[in-house]
Design a protein around this motif. Structure first.
Motif, PDB file in Angstrom:
ATOM      1  N   ARG A 123       2.372   6.109   2.800  1.00 39.55           N
ATOM      2  CA  ARG A 123       2.670   4.342   2.354  1.00 39.55           C
ATOM      3  C   ARG A 123       1.855   3.820   3.622  1.00 39.55           C
ATOM      4  NH1 ARG A 123       8.671   5.816   4.211  1.00 39.55           N
ATOM      5  NH2 ARG A 123       7.058   7.626   4.832  1.00 39.55           N
ATOM      6  N   PHE A 124       1.871   2.414   2.582  1.00 38.91           N
ATOM      7  CA  PHE A 124       0.691   1.803   3.997  1.00 38.91           C
ATOM      8  C   PHE A 124       0.755   0.364   3.859  1.00 38.91           C
ATOM      9  CE2 PHE A 124      -3.380  -0.822   4.533  1.00 38.91           C
ATOM     10  CZ  PHE A 124      -4.051  -0.628   6.223  1.00 38.91           C
ATOM     11  N   MET A 180      -3.781  -9.198   3.404  1.00 42.43           N
ATOM     12  CA  MET A 180      -3.120  -8.264   3.742  1.00 42.43           C
ATOM     13  C   MET A 180      -3.188  -7.475   2.486  1.00 42.43           C
ATOM     14  SD  MET A 180       1.213  -9.681   5.201  1.00 42.43           S
ATOM     15  CE  MET A 180       1.852  -8.262   5.058  1.00 42.43           C
ATOM     16  N   VAL A 181      -1.859  -6.024   2.707  1.00 44.92           N
ATOM     17  CA  VAL A 181      -1.911  -4.887   1.257  1.00 44.92           C
ATOM     18  C   VAL A 181      -0.907  -4.292   1.249  1.00 44.92           C
ATOM     19  CG1 VAL A 181      -4.410  -4.780   0.984  1.00 44.92           C
ATOM     20  CG2 VAL A 181      -3.508  -3.273   2.634  1.00 44.92           C
ATOM     21  N   ALA A 182       0.000  -3.975   0.577  1.00 50.47           N
ATOM     22  CA  ALA A 182       1.228  -3.257   0.688  1.00 50.47           C
ATOM     23  C   ALA A 182       1.166  -2.390  -0.077  1.00 50.47           C
ATOM     24  CB  ALA A 182       2.447  -4.032   1.862  1.00 50.47           C
ATOM     25  N   THR A 183       1.727  -1.070  -0.359  1.00 46.59           N
ATOM     26  CA  THR A 183       1.908  -0.160  -1.073  1.00 46.59           C
ATOM     27  C   THR A 183       3.415  -0.364  -1.369  1.00 46.59           C
ATOM     28  OG1 THR A 183       1.649   2.141   0.246  1.00 46.59           O
ATOM     29  CG2 THR A 183      -0.200   1.041  -0.651  1.00 46.59           C
ATOM     30  N   LEU A 184       4.031  -1.012  -2.435  1.00 46.44           N
ATOM     31  CA  LEU A 184       5.386  -0.327  -3.016  1.00 46.44           C
ATOM     32  C   LEU A 184       5.638   0.292  -3.783  1.00 46.44           C
ATOM     33  CD1 LEU A 184       5.568  -4.271  -4.123  1.00 46.44           C
ATOM     34  CD2 LEU A 184       5.052  -3.182  -1.469  1.00 46.44           C
ATOM     35  N   PRO A 185       6.899   0.595  -3.258  1.00 48.67           N
ATOM     36  CA  PRO A 185       7.552   2.116  -4.267  1.00 48.67           C
ATOM     37  C   PRO A 185       7.304   1.734  -6.148  1.00 48.67           C
ATOM     38  CG  PRO A 185       9.035   0.792  -3.081  1.00 48.67           C
ATOM     39  CD  PRO A 185       8.324   0.793  -2.589  1.00 48.67           C
ATOM     40  N   ALA A 186       7.495   0.028  -6.881  1.00 49.08           N
ATOM     41  CA  ALA A 186       7.920   0.398  -7.511  1.00 49.08           C
ATOM     42  C   ALA A 186       6.560  -1.161  -7.826  1.00 49.08           C
ATOM     43  CB  ALA A 186       9.006   0.138  -8.520  1.00 49.08           C
TER      44      ALA A 186
END
Length: 246
Positions: free
Chosen positions: A104-105, A170-176
Motif C-alpha cells: 500500500r502506498f 498526490m497518489v493513493a492506492t485504495l483497497p477498492a
C-alpha cells in the motif's frame, strides 16, 4: 537519516530524510534508494524544503532520484516537503515506486518554480520531472513534465501550468475503487479557492493534482486529504510527524 521514531508503535516507523547541504548545485546527483521488507511500514518525510539552485554558465545539470521498493504486505507513505527550483536551474527530478501485489502506498510531491516570495519568476532554466508507479512490474501511473523556459508556452498555457508556479501530485492506492462519497469529500477541500485541485480515480488508484500559487496551500490540501484517506488505506488514523509542527 535521523533515528527512527515510533509514535504509532513498533509496526510503523517515522523516518526523516536529511540532506545537510540543503540543496543541489551544478553537477550534484542525489539518490534515495528505499526498500521495505515484507510487512514493514514506514512514513518518510523531510525536515525542510529541498532546493535546486541556479546552474553555472556551463549549465551542468542537477539530478535527484528517488526509488521506493515495497515487498509483500508492506506500506509506505512518501510525504516530503516541497522542492524549490530556483531561476536558472537545470533540474531533473525522478521518482519511481515499485509495489508488490498487496503493498500500500500514499505519497505526494510538490514543486515550486521560481521564488515567488522574492518576486523572482522562473524565467530561464529547465525542469524535467517524472513520477512513475508500478505494481508487479505493470505501470499504474507515468507522469512527465518537461519544462524549458526557452519556450514559455507550456509554462503559460492553460494546457500546461497556466502561469502558476506551484504544482503538486498526490497518489493513493485504495483497497477498492472509491465511491462517489469519497470523491466528493476530497473535492470539497478545494472549491471556493483560486488554485486548482482536481481529484480523479483510475480503478483503485486515486490521484489529486494541485496547481496554484502557494506551497503552503498545496501542503495544507494534501495533508487534509491524507488525514481523510489514511484510515482506509492503512487502517490507521492520521498521526502527523512531529517535525511538521516545528
Amino acid at each position: 537519516m535521523q533515528r527512527p521514531f515510533y509514535p504509532e508503535g513498533p509496526e510503523l516507523a517515522h523516518l526523516y530524510l536529511l540532506h545537510p547541504p540543503g540543496g543541489l548545485v551544478s553537477g550534484d546527483a542525489l539518490s534515495f534508494d528505499i526498500a521495505l521488507g515484507a510487512n514493514a511500514g514506514a512514513l518518510l518525510t523531510t525536515p525542510g524544503a529541498a532546493r535546486i539552485y541556479r546552474a553555472r554558465e556551463a549549465a551542468t545539470g542537477q539530478h535527484q532520484s528517488v526509488r521506493l521498493s515495497l515487498a509483500a504486505g508492506s506500506s509506505a507513505e512518501w510525504l516530503p516537503m516541497e522542492t524549490i527550483v530556483f531561476p536558472g536551474a537545470e533540474a531533473r527530478l525522478d521518482t519511481r515506486v515499485d509495489l508488490a501485489a498487496d503493498s500500500r502506498f500514499i505519497g505526494w510531491e510538490i514543486c515550486c518554480t521560481g521564488l515567488p516570495a522574492s518576486g523572482e519568476r522562473f524565467a530561464r532554466g529547465q525542469l524535467r520531472q517524472s513520477f512513475r508507479l508500478y505494481r508487479e512490474g505493470r505501470a499504474l501511473l507515468v507522469e512527465t513534465l518537461n519544462l524549458d523556459m526557452v519556450d514559455e508556452r507550456l509554462y503559460q498555457g492553460r494546457a500546461g501550468l497556466a502561469g502558476q508556479n506551484v504544482s503538486g501530485l498526490m497518489v493513493a492506492t485504495l483497497p477498492a475503487p472509491p465511491d462517489d462519497e469519497t470523491l466528493e469529500a476530497l473535492r470539497s477541500l478545494g472549491p471556493g479557492q483560486q488554485p486548482v485541485l482536481s481529484v480523479t480515480a483510475v480503478d483503485a488508484l486515486l490521484l489529486l493534482r494541485y496547481l496554484g500559487p502557494c506551497t503552503q496551500q498545496a501542503r495544507g490540501l494534501f495533508e487534509s486529504a491524507w488525514r481523510y484517506l489514511r484510515p482506509g488505506v492503512l487502517g490507521r488514523s492520521a498521526c502527523a510527524p512531529r517535525i511538521w509542527s516545528t
